[in-house]
Write an enzyme that holds these catalytic residues in place. Structure first.
Site, short mmCIF file in Angstrom:
data_model
loop_
_atom_site.label_atom_id
_atom_site.label_comp_id
_atom_site.label_asym_id
_atom_site.label_seq_id
_atom_site.Cartn_x
_atom_site.Cartn_y
_atom_site.Cartn_z
CG HIS A 146 7.34 -4.62 -27.67
ND1 HIS A 146 6.48 -6.03 -29.21
CD2 HIS A 146 6.68 -3.49 -28.42
CE1 HIS A 146 5.73 -4.49 -29.30
NE2 HIS A 146 5.88 -3.52 -29.21
NE ARG A 207 2.11 -6.00 -29.42
CZ ARG A 207 1.60 -4.60 -29.54
NH1 ARG A 207 2.07 -4.25 -28.40
NH2 ARG A 207 2.90 -4.06 -31.17
N GLY A 225 -1.28 -3.20 -26.81
CA GLY A 225 -2.15 -4.27 -27.65
C GLY A 225 -0.51 -3.73 -28.59
N PRO A 226 -1.33 -4.39 -29.95
CG PRO A 226 -1.85 -6.50 -31.36
CD PRO A 226 -2.16 -5.76 -30.37
CD GLU A 231 -5.12 -7.34 -23.46
OE1 GLU A 231 -5.67 -7.87 -24.45
OE2 GLU A 231 -4.05 -7.83 -22.44
CE1 TYR A 241 -4.82 -12.01 -17.17
CE2 TYR A 241 -2.97 -13.66 -16.89
CZ TYR A 241 -4.36 -13.05 -16.62
OH TYR A 241 -4.52 -12.76 -14.70
#
Length: 359
Positions: A146, A207, A225-226, A231, A241
């Site tokens: 990330h 994220r 996303g997780p 998205e 967001y």
């Protein structure tokens, strides 16, 4: 006189019809061809089609190189020795100054140090090398995963995506540089019209955004996303967001109140199961007419190129199509030439490629 006016009207109508027919013909799909330009790279991360007609690209180990798309020849420009590869981190995003002939600046983002951090650095290009490194923004949180980070320059402003660095406390904290889209002047200073005074944060609650492109004056991002809700977002000044409190739309019971209280901007498109979206570009060239008015999105997990057709207002996705499914493995970054040819790179860890799409 009436006859002259009548025949003039007929002529205008005929020319108008001819133009309409030509417009339809211009949108006729063409057959696509792919060609591997180079196939011995190790984790390329960014592609930029330079003003010199060459493809500038980064590799995570710290290399910045150029590829001649006509000959396939690769020339190494510079290796950043302090780059530290750690998990997803290393040398990642890159952008060139929009007036490169007079301001030959190359902007890069990378992880470094034993106390792992990311930073934004500007190099000066000259005599086929990069020199005079200047750190524009430092102490950006980094982690194994990330880290962002796509760089986009629009006019005299630089936008930079950062991931949450695996720390859920950072995205909602506007005083942290993680989990954000940042906006800077090209010299690294903070624009006076940013939403938060003396703060590079443009939007927050992200994220791991890894794609960034402009459509007119709208800024679009792609975001991991997780386990759900990868998205596509339209990025607005000062907006929240949602992450980690919201994924995708504000459609869960525990999300609604947070969205209402925090001015959360919902994504315009989501994928569950996740597909791992990365680099993205807006395509509006006549060269490949079937791609006009579309976002072209590289997928890692789903190993394909995805076309996201925009509606006429360019604020929603009206159709989705897939290309090269599983053919090249994981796809990381994408760019296009002024002519309209498309280039993408793979991210398979070894024997990675840069591929050209033409007609």
């Amino acid at each position: 006189m009436k006859k002259v006016v009548f025949f003039a009207a007929i002529l205008i109508l005929a020319l108008s019809c001819k133009k309409d027919r030509n417009d339809v013909e211009d949108l006729t799909p063409v057959d696509l061809k792919t060609k591997v330009l180079v196939g011995n790279l190790t984790m390329p991360w960014e592609l930029v089609y330079g003003p010199d007609g060459l493809i500038w690209f980064t590799e995570k180990s710290g290399k910045i190189s150029r590829l001649n798309p006509s000959s396939g020849q690769v020339s190494l420009l510079h290796t950043i020795s302090e780059v530290r590869m750690q998990g997803e981190g290393g040398l990642l995003g890159m952008a060139l100054h929009p007036n490169f002939s007079t301001n030959p600046y190359v902007y890069v983002f990378y992880g470094y140090g034993s106390s792992y951090k990311n930073k934004l650095v500007r190099f000066t290009y000259g005599n086929n090398s990069l020199n005079s490194a200047i750190t524009l923004l430092d102490n950006i949180p980094a982690s194994n995963n990330h880290n962002g980070s796509r760089i986009l320059i629009s006019g005299d402003k630089l936008f930079l995506t950062t991931g949450d660095a695996e720390d859920l406390s950072t995205p909602q904290n506007i005083n942290s540089l993680a989990g954000k889209i940042l906006r800077l002047n090209l010299d690294g200073s903070i624009p006076s019209d940013n939403p938060f005074p003396n703060n590079p944060v443009w939007s927050y609650g992200h994220r791991n955004p890894q794609g960034l492109t402009l459509v007119g004056n709208r800024l679009f991002s792609s975001e991991h996303g997780p386990s759900s809700d990868d998205e596509i977002n339209i990025i607005e000044k000062g907006r929240n967001y949602g992450w980690p409190n919201v994924t995708g739309k504000c459609n869960a019971t525990n999300e609604t109140a947070f969205c209402n209280q925090n001015n959360v901007a919902e994504s315009i498109f989501e994928w569950t199961p996740t597909i791992a979206p990365s680099g993205m570009t807006y395509y509006n060239s006549n060269y490949i007419p079937q791609f006009k008015n579309s976002l072209l999105l590289c997928l890692l997990k789903d190993s394909r190129l995805k076309q996201l057709v925009l509606n006429d207002a360019q604020n929603a996705i009206s159709e989705v199509k897939d290309f090269y499914v599983g053919e090249y493995g994981r796809l990381r970054a994408i760019c296009q030439s002024p002519e309209g040819k498309i280039y993408f790179c793979t991210s398979n860890g070894s024997a990675d490629k840069i591929v050209e799409i033409s007609k």
